[in-house]
Design a protein around this motif. Structure first.
Motif, PDB file in Angstrom:
ATOM      1  N   ASN A  86     -80.968  18.495  22.765  1.00 50.58           N
ATOM      2  CA  ASN A  86     -79.786  17.586  22.741  1.00 50.58           C
ATOM      3  C   ASN A  86     -79.363  17.268  20.987  1.00 50.58           C
ATOM      4  N   ASP A  87     -80.369  18.008  20.366  1.00 42.85           N
ATOM      5  CA  ASP A  87     -79.950  18.015  18.992  1.00 42.85           C
ATOM      6  C   ASP A  87     -78.975  18.618  18.389  1.00 42.85           C
ATOM      7  N   SER A  88     -78.206  17.964  17.353  1.00 41.97           N
ATOM      8  CA  SER A  88     -76.942  18.609  16.793  1.00 41.97           C
ATOM      9  C   SER A  88     -77.643  19.679  15.818  1.00 41.97           C
ATOM     10  N   VAL A  89     -76.677  20.669  15.369  1.00 44.31           N
ATOM     11  CA  VAL A  89     -77.069  21.522  14.290  1.00 44.31           C
ATOM     12  C   VAL A  89     -77.449  21.055  13.004  1.00 44.31           C
ATOM     13  N   PRO A  90     -76.805  20.050  12.487  1.00 44.42           N
ATOM     14  CA  PRO A  90     -77.411  19.342  11.256  1.00 44.42           C
ATOM     15  C   PRO A  90     -78.749  18.744  11.484  1.00 44.42           C
ATOM     16  N   ASP A  91     -79.075  18.019  12.705  1.00 42.99           N
ATOM     17  CA  ASP A  91     -80.377  17.455  13.145  1.00 42.99           C
ATOM     18  C   ASP A  91     -81.374  18.555  12.915  1.00 42.99           C
TER      19      ASP A  91
END
Length: 281
Positions: A86-91
């Motif tokens: 569920n991590d975003s690309v920035p994360d």
């Protein structure tokens, strides 16, 4: 220091392993305890604690606590294994980059400079250098050969175990092998290194401390990185290995002096005709 202790644990006596387990489980608490308190908690004698500290490369318990304190104060957490679906690309980008930065800092701080100097001396005098690595490490071996062939040293990279096994038997005294292995436990690589040593060649390894590959080496350069290769392909270890290779290449280049520098400039100049005019790169 914690990574070093984890890497050494299986090489220690059972009583010393109890001290290692205590340090790994409660490193911050260890900093505030006396040697007698550590011995009592680990259910060992004080001389056992001292033997553990020396096995970790320290002069004594006080020196060990000093190194441990520095490690805890300056360390950057390893987080790339915490990447979730569920991590975003920035994360995920932040986690991967932070992991790589942490690995480079850790390996730099723990690298044995005397061993690195000895490795540079061996490679500078080598008649031929062969780079061995399998799987992911095979890619690093190819990169190393790309760096070293420009230093006017006969060099080659092998990632096929059958090929580097045969090549190892044909080495001679004055030749060198650079073995790259994250785990240091690959059976085919170990056999090739045994053959290389029997043939009289020096072996420089870039591997995990205390590993079988390290024990077979003339010089071992340790890159102990915390990562889980079962979840993601080795990332931080690969970057650390590449940085060590770059350090060796620059060291050999400096050893070979001004003449080599001029030749490298001439080789770089030969690439200009292969680029579109009007761009700085």
């Amino acid at each position: 220091m914690l990574t070093r202790v984890k890497g050494l644990r299986e090489q220690l006596r059972k009583s010393e392993q109890r001290v290692a387990d205590l340090v790994i489980a409660r490193p911050n608490q260890v900093l505030s305890l006396s040697i007698s308190a550590i011995a009592e908690l680990a259910e060992v004698s004080e001389p056992t604690v001292l033997r553990f500290c020396r096995a970790a490369g320290c002069d004594g318990y006080r020196d060990f606590k000093l190194h441990l304190a520095r490690s805890l104060a300056t360390g950057v957490s390893y987080v790339h294994s915490d990447v979730g679906p569920n991590d975003s690309v920035p994360d995920l980008v932040a986690k991967v980059f932070d992991s790589s930065i942490a690995a480079l800092i850790q390996v730099r701080n723990q690298l044995d400079m005397k061993a690195l100097q000895r490795a540079v001396k061996i490679l500078s005098a080598a008649r031929k250098i062969e780079f061995y690595g399998q799987g992911n490490s095979g890619i690093v071996a190819q990169d190393a050969q790309h760096k070293f062939f420009r230093l006017r040293v006969h060099s080659v990279a092998y990632s096929d175990p059958h090929i580097h096994s045969m090549a190892a038997t044909m080495l001679k005294r004055g030749d060198a092998v650079v073995a790259i292995s994250n785990t240091g436990r690959t059976i085919d690589l170990l056999r090739s290194l045994e053959l290389a040593r029997e043939a009289g060649a020096d072996v420089i390894s870039i591997t995990h401390s205390g590993s079988p590959v390290a024990k077979l080496s003339t010089v071992a350069l340790y890159a102990d990185c915390e990562e889980d290769p079962e979840i993601y392909t080795p990332m931080t270890s690969r970057i650390a290995h590449l940085a060590i290779i770059d350090s060796l290449a620059v060291g050999v280049a400096l050893q070979r002096g001004v003449r080599l520098t001029k030749e490298l400039e001439r080789a770089k100049g030969s690439l200009k005709q292969k680029r579109v005019l009007g761009y700085d790169d």
